[in-house]
Design a protein around this motif. Structure first.
Motif, short mmCIF file in Angstrom:
data_model
loop_
_atom_site.label_atom_id
_atom_site.label_comp_id
_atom_site.label_asym_id
_atom_site.label_seq_id
_atom_site.Cartn_x
_atom_site.Cartn_y
_atom_site.Cartn_z
N PHE A 20 27.44 33.08 7.06
CA PHE A 20 27.97 33.43 5.76
C PHE A 20 28.14 34.94 5.62
O PHE A 20 29.00 35.41 4.90
N LEU A 21 27.21 35.65 6.25
CA LEU A 21 27.14 37.08 5.94
C LEU A 21 27.10 37.92 7.21
O LEU A 21 26.70 37.42 8.23
N ILE B 266 24.19 35.08 -4.10
CA ILE B 266 25.18 34.16 -3.53
C ILE B 266 24.75 32.69 -3.63
O ILE B 266 25.57 31.80 -3.41
N TYR B 267 23.50 32.44 -3.99
CA TYR B 267 23.07 31.06 -4.23
C TYR B 267 23.38 30.64 -5.69
O TYR B 267 23.17 29.49 -6.04
N GLY C 56 18.25 28.34 -1.27
CA GLY C 56 19.62 28.54 -0.79
C GLY C 56 20.32 27.35 -0.17
O GLY C 56 21.50 27.41 0.06
N SER C 57 19.60 26.28 0.10
CA SER C 57 20.31 25.28 0.90
C SER C 57 19.90 23.84 0.78
O SER C 57 20.65 22.98 1.23
N HIS D 155 21.32 41.25 2.62
CA HIS D 155 21.46 39.87 3.10
C HIS D 155 22.08 39.78 4.50
O HIS D 155 21.83 38.82 5.22
O1 LIG Z 1 21.26 32.90 2.92
C1 LIG Z 1 22.52 32.85 3.49
C2 LIG Z 1 22.97 31.50 3.83
C3 LIG Z 1 23.16 30.67 2.64
C4 LIG Z 1 22.30 29.68 2.25
N1 LIG Z 1 22.83 29.11 1.14
C5 LIG Z 1 24.00 29.70 0.81
C6 LIG Z 1 24.88 29.45 -0.22
C7 LIG Z 1 26.02 30.24 -0.30
C8 LIG Z 1 26.24 31.23 0.62
C9 LIG Z 1 25.37 31.49 1.64
C10 LIG Z 1 24.23 30.71 1.74
#
Ligand SMILES: OCCc1c[nH]c2ccccc12
Ligand SMILES: NC(=O)c1ccc[n+]([C@@H]2O[C@H](COP(=O)([O-])OP(=O)(O)OC[C@H]3O[C@@H](n4cnc5c(N)ncnc54)[C@H](O)[C@@H]3O)[C@@H](O)[C@H]2O)c1
Length: 279
Positions: free
Chosen positions: A278-279, A50-51, A21-22, A105
């Motif tokens: 984000f959520l 969402i990734y 995710g990051s 999430h």
């Molecule tokens: O897991 C939620 C936080 C997060 C990590 N990477 C992302 C990319 C897009 C949106 C939310 C996230």
């Protein structure tokens, strides 16, 4: 064989997950990074719609040649809308018949109808689309609301967990443990990645020197010392090997754990990038 933790539904979850995710730049193709993680010995991959990379995770799984039984795949419900459709979309993208763990999430995704939403999650487990079901970013009150109405309790709560937020997350970890829910922690390396230069750094450096290990290994060992499973990530092969070695390293002493707790309680440096919700 990576270490696992037994969940309240009898399934086992590997305690060291590779997150998708990051690490990488926005919308970067993660296929190669996931392949590298699987090659290095990670067997638990954490993804989410969402990734925008579930299809890439699926491709990396197929490329790895590993059998389904050798892999543990976590994905999440995060775009809202009908829950059964969301899980089927994720399975399609991943190219799997089932995931090992399916998480909500964030709490606001179900706040309008906690009971109805959790029933949908229970159906997903009963239908075999996910072997285990759980939540993410839930605090004590939000966990309590689900537990109250659950026939099948969440197996996991995946939360942000690092020395700088330990004081505020401790209650959620303890409440989860009391109810047999395993906490998985993401962003455990915050003192190295997002908030360097704070009071945790010198404490971690001293411990790292004593054990002849890296600062990242000390931080992940600290996460494990709290009974929390790890979700971390890297695009660098050397770091993946470091992460995977954590379970075999000697435990931190009680005094070292307390010193990290105390340094974390002082808070991150003012230069820290703000936490983005984000959520
Ligand atoms: O897991 C939620 C936080 C997060 C990590 N990477 C992302 C990319 C897009 C949106 C939310 C996230
Ligand atoms: N459920 C959620 O809401 C949620 C939110 C955020 C992340 N996640 C999951 O958790 C995963 C990991 O999250 P994270 O990236 O915040 O975890 P993390 O805190 O473990 O950070 C990993 C980052 O730290 C870097 N790092 C490692 N050693 C370092 C060093 N010595 N110096 C500087 N940087 C170093 C890595 O290269 C990597 O970019 C994500 O990919 C995602 O799958 C979930």
């Amino acid at each position: 064989m990576p270490t696992t933790v037994k969940l309240n539904d009898g399934n086992e979850m590997p305690t060291m997950a590779f997150g998708t995710g990051s690490v990488m730049k926005e919308k970067e193709d993660v296929t190669g990074f996931v392949e590298q993680a699987l090659d290095s010995g990670f067997d638990h991959i954490d993804t989410a719609p969402i990734y925008y990379n579930e299809n890439q995770v699926g491709a990396a799984i197929r490329e790895s040649g590993l059998s389904r039984e050798e892999l543990y795949i976590t994905t999440k419900y995060d775009f809202g809308g009908p829950i059964q459709k969301a899980v089927r979309d994720s399975l399609d993208k991943l190219g799997l018949k089932s995931v090992d763990l399916y998480l909500i999430h964030g709490p606001n995704l179900i706040e309008k109808d906690v009971e109805g939403s959790w029933k949908e999650f229970e159906k997903i487990k009963e239908d075999g689309l996910a072997k285990s079901i759980g939540v993410s970013n839930f605090n004590v009150e939000q966990l309590r609301k689900v537990i109250k109405i659950a026939r099948i309790k969440p197996a996991v709560n995946q939360i942000n967990f690092n020395p700088y937020n330990y004081a505020s997350q401790k209650a959620a970890v303890e409440y989860a443990a009391k109810h047999g829910i395993v906490t998985a922690g993401y962003s455990g390396l915050t003192p190295l990645s997002r908030s360097p230069g704070g009071p945790v750094d010198p404490v971690v450096s001293t411990i790292a020197a004593r054990l002849n290990v890296s600062a990242a290994q000390v931080l992940l060992k600290w996460v494990r010392s709290k009974g929390v499973a790890v979700v971390t990530t890297s695009s660098k092969k050397e770091r993946l090997a470091e992460y995977l070695a954590v379970e075999e390293l000697p435990d931190l002493t009680a005094a070292e754990i307390a010193a990290i707790d105390a340094a974390g309680a002082k808070g991150p440096p003012s230069t820290a990038s703000p936490v983005v919700h984000f959520l």
